[in-house]
Motif scaffolding. Sequence first.
Motif, mmCIF file in Angstrom:
data_model
loop_
_atom_site.group_PDB
_atom_site.id
_atom_site.type_symbol
_atom_site.label_atom_id
_atom_site.label_comp_id
_atom_site.label_asym_id
_atom_site.label_seq_id
_atom_site.Cartn_x
_atom_site.Cartn_y
_atom_site.Cartn_z
ATOM 1 N N ALA A 170 0.831 -1.209 0.000
ATOM 2 C CA ALA A 170 0.000 0.000 0.000
ATOM 3 C C ALA A 170 0.868 1.263 0.000
ATOM 4 N N GLU A 171 1.950 1.249 0.788
ATOM 5 C CA GLU A 171 2.811 2.427 0.880
ATOM 6 C C GLU A 171 3.529 2.717 -0.428
ATOM 7 N N SER A 172 3.766 1.688 -1.236
ATOM 8 C CA SER A 172 4.464 1.879 -2.512
ATOM 9 C C SER A 172 3.508 2.251 -3.640
ATOM 10 N N SER A 173 2.214 2.323 -3.338
ATOM 11 C CA SER A 173 1.198 2.613 -4.349
ATOM 12 C C SER A 173 0.781 4.082 -4.289
ATOM 13 N N SER A 174 -0.225 4.444 -5.096
ATOM 14 C CA SER A 174 -0.767 5.798 -5.081
ATOM 15 C C SER A 174 -1.993 5.907 -4.188
ATOM 16 N N PRO A 198 -9.637 -16.156 11.979
ATOM 17 C CA PRO A 198 -8.293 -16.082 12.555
ATOM 18 C C PRO A 198 -8.302 -16.538 14.005
ATOM 19 N N THR A 199 -7.125 -16.840 14.512
ATOM 20 C CA THR A 199 -7.018 -17.194 15.924
ATOM 21 C C THR A 199 -6.964 -15.910 16.756
ATOM 22 N N ARG A 200 -7.199 -16.056 18.046
ATOM 23 C CA ARG A 200 -7.139 -14.894 18.928
ATOM 24 C C ARG A 200 -5.732 -14.298 18.944
ATOM 25 N N GLU A 201 -4.705 -15.154 18.897
ATOM 26 C CA GLU A 201 -3.327 -14.661 18.876
ATOM 27 C C GLU A 201 -3.066 -13.846 17.617
ATOM 28 N N GLN A 202 -3.522 -14.347 16.475
ATOM 29 C CA GLN A 202 -3.358 -13.595 15.227
ATOM 30 C C GLN A 202 -4.033 -12.234 15.311
ATOM 31 N N LEU A 203 -5.232 -12.226 15.849
ATOM 32 C CA LEU A 203 -5.995 -10.987 15.921
ATOM 33 C C LEU A 203 -5.300 -9.966 16.815
ATOM 34 N N THR A 204 -4.807 -10.405 17.959
ATOM 35 C CA THR A 204 -4.125 -9.508 18.888
ATOM 36 C C THR A 204 -2.902 -8.877 18.236
ATOM 37 N N HIS A 205 -2.092 -9.691 17.568
ATOM 38 C CA HIS A 205 -0.894 -9.169 16.908
ATOM 39 C C HIS A 205 -1.270 -8.189 15.793
ATOM 40 N N SER A 206 -2.316 -8.499 15.033
ATOM 41 C CA SER A 206 -2.693 -7.636 13.917
ATOM 42 C C SER A 206 -3.187 -6.282 14.411
ATOM 43 N N ILE A 207 -3.951 -6.277 15.493
ATOM 44 C CA ILE A 207 -4.436 -5.006 16.043
ATOM 45 C C ILE A 207 -3.275 -4.151 16.520
ATOM 46 N N ASP A 208 -2.331 -4.756 17.220
ATOM 47 C CA ASP A 208 -1.162 -4.019 17.704
ATOM 48 C C ASP A 208 -0.371 -3.437 16.528
ATOM 49 N N PHE A 209 -0.165 -4.241 15.513
ATOM 50 C CA PHE A 209 0.605 -3.806 14.346
ATOM 51 C C PHE A 209 -0.070 -2.630 13.643
ATOM 52 N N LEU A 210 -1.379 -2.719 13.451
ATOM 53 C CA LEU A 210 -2.081 -1.689 12.686
ATOM 54 C C LEU A 210 -2.272 -0.402 13.484
ATOM 55 N N LYS A 211 -2.349 -0.494 14.794
ATOM 56 C CA LYS A 211 -2.385 0.733 15.608
ATOM 57 C C LYS A 211 -1.096 1.526 15.407
ATOM 58 N N LYS A 212 0.035 0.831 15.390
ATOM 59 C CA LYS A 212 1.319 1.497 15.166
ATOM 60 C C LYS A 212 1.390 2.065 13.750
ATOM 61 N N ALA A 213 0.825 1.316 12.786
ATOM 62 C CA ALA A 213 0.823 1.789 11.400
ATOM 63 C C ALA A 213 -0.020 3.045 11.249
ATOM 64 N N GLN A 214 -1.160 3.088 11.928
ATOM 65 C CA GLN A 214 -2.011 4.280 11.866
ATOM 66 C C GLN A 214 -1.282 5.507 12.389
ATOM 67 N N GLU A 215 -0.546 5.342 13.488
ATOM 68 C CA GLU A 215 0.207 6.457 14.061
ATOM 69 C C GLU A 215 1.333 6.894 13.121
ATOM 70 N N ARG A 216 2.040 5.931 12.551
ATOM 71 C CA ARG A 216 3.187 6.241 11.693
ATOM 72 C C ARG A 216 2.764 6.903 10.387
ATOM 73 N N LEU A 217 1.613 6.495 9.851
ATOM 74 C CA LEU A 217 1.194 6.965 8.530
ATOM 75 C C LEU A 217 0.146 8.074 8.590
ATOM 76 N N ALA A 218 -0.134 8.588 9.781
ATOM 77 C CA ALA A 218 -1.131 9.655 9.922
ATOM 78 C C ALA A 218 -0.775 10.830 9.027
ATOM 79 N N GLY A 219 -1.749 11.291 8.229
ATOM 80 C CA GLY A 219 -1.528 12.389 7.313
ATOM 81 C C GLY A 219 -0.989 11.963 5.962
ATOM 82 N N LYS A 220 -0.617 10.674 5.824
ATOM 83 C CA LYS A 220 -0.089 10.169 4.552
ATOM 84 C C LYS A 220 -1.066 9.173 3.920
ATOM 85 N N ILE A 221 -1.367 8.130 4.658
ATOM 86 C CA ILE A 221 -2.324 7.123 4.206
ATOM 87 C C ILE A 221 -3.294 6.842 5.348
#
Length: 398
Positions: A170-174, A198-221
Motif C-alpha cells: 500500500a505504501e508503494s502505491s498511489s 483467525p485465531t485470537r493470537e493472530q488478531l491480537t498481533h494484527s491489532i497491535d501492528f495496525l495501531k502502530k501503522a495508523q500512528e506512523r502513517l497519519a496524514g499520509k495514508i
Amino acid sequence: MNEPRSNPLALIAELTHRCPLHCVYCSNPLELEARTTELSTEEWSRVFQEAAALGVLQADFTGGEPLTRPDILDLIRAARAARLYVNLITSGLPLDESRLEALVQAGLDHFQLSFQGAREEVANEISGTRAHAQKLRVLEWLKRHRIAVTLNFVMHRRNIEQLPEMLSLAESSSASRVEFANVQYYGWAFANRDALLPTREQLTHSIDFLKKAQERLAGKIKVEYIVPDYYARFPKPCMGGWARKLMLITPSGEALPCHAAKVIPGLAFENVKNRHLSEIWEVSDAFERFRGESWMQEPCKTCDRRALDFGGCRCQAFLLAADATATDPVCSLAPQRPKVDAILLTINSRVAQASASALTTTISGDATEPRRTDSSAGASVAAPTESKPAWRYRPNPS
C-alpha cells in the motif's frame, strides 16, 4: 409507529454477479443471479436519477466484477450525469491500460482495488484463479492518473501474517486509503468460516501492528481496520443500521437493505423495475421490518447501546440464532453469545493442536516458521501450521 427516516446516502449497485474470481469469502449469496436477469443500461440510468432525487450522494459499483459489464463506461457516465460520486469496487480484471484511461475519462471518481493477500500463492488459492500479478500491474497503471485510490485487503487465518507485506504494498502505491477488513461471515464466507476465522493470537498481533501503522502513517495514508465480528465485545451497526443510510440493488433490480438480507425468510423485496426507488425506501416491508426499536427483544430493548449498534446485524442473528429479531449473538450481552464462544474455542483449540503436532514431528531445520516477523515495523504475526483447507469456491452464475 415508525420513526422518522433520513434519506439514504449511498447506493450499492451490484451490476452483475459474474466474476473472473471465485473467492471463498465472497459476500454474494449462495444463489447467484444469471446474466440474462441483469438490469439494462437504461434501467440503471433511471435508478441513478431516482437515487439522486432521493438524496443519495454516492454510487458504489460492485458485483461480482463490475468490469465484466460491457456498458461500464455508459453506466459511469449515467451516474455522473445524475451528479453521483462514482466508486468502482473491482478485482482489476478484466482491465488494461487503455480501458483504465477510458474509465477515468468517463468520470470515475474513486478506484477501489481488492487484494487477496500480498503473496501470489495464497492469493491465487483464495481467489481460485491466477489474478495477483494482474493486480500489481493495475497498481502501477493507477500511478499515472489523478484519481482517488483505496486498497482493500481481505484478511483471514490464511493470510493475516502477511500484514507487513500488505502495508508495504500500500505504501508503494498511489493509494490514500487502505482498508484491512477481516472477513465477515455471510454468503460464501459463512460456508468456509471454519477455515477462515483467525485465531485470537493472530488478531491480537494484527491489532497491535495496525495501531502502530495508523500512528506512523497519519496524514499520509488513512489506515482502517475491521475486526471479525465474532471477536468483538459489541456488534457493529451493520450497514449503519437497517435501512438507515444505504440501499443495495441486486443485478436483477431487487432493492435490499444490505448484502445478505435475502437469507432472512419472510422478507419480500421490491424491484426497481416495478416501483420508484423513493417508494421502496419509504414504505416497502423489507426496509421497514427492522427500522426503529419496536422489533427488538431484550436485552436490546432496554440497552443503552441500542441507538449505537441497533441490535447488531439482523442477517447474522438469523444465521447464528435462527431468529432475525434476536440480539446479534456476537454481542457479549446476547443470550446466544455462548454459541459464538463455542465456535471460537473450537477454532483456536484445533489450530493450536495442529501447530503443536507439526512442530513436534518436523525434523529440526526443516520446519516452516510458525511466526513471521517484520523487524522494521516491529510486527510479529502468528502463522499457524495447517494443511490446505477443502474450500467451497464461489462459482460463476449460469
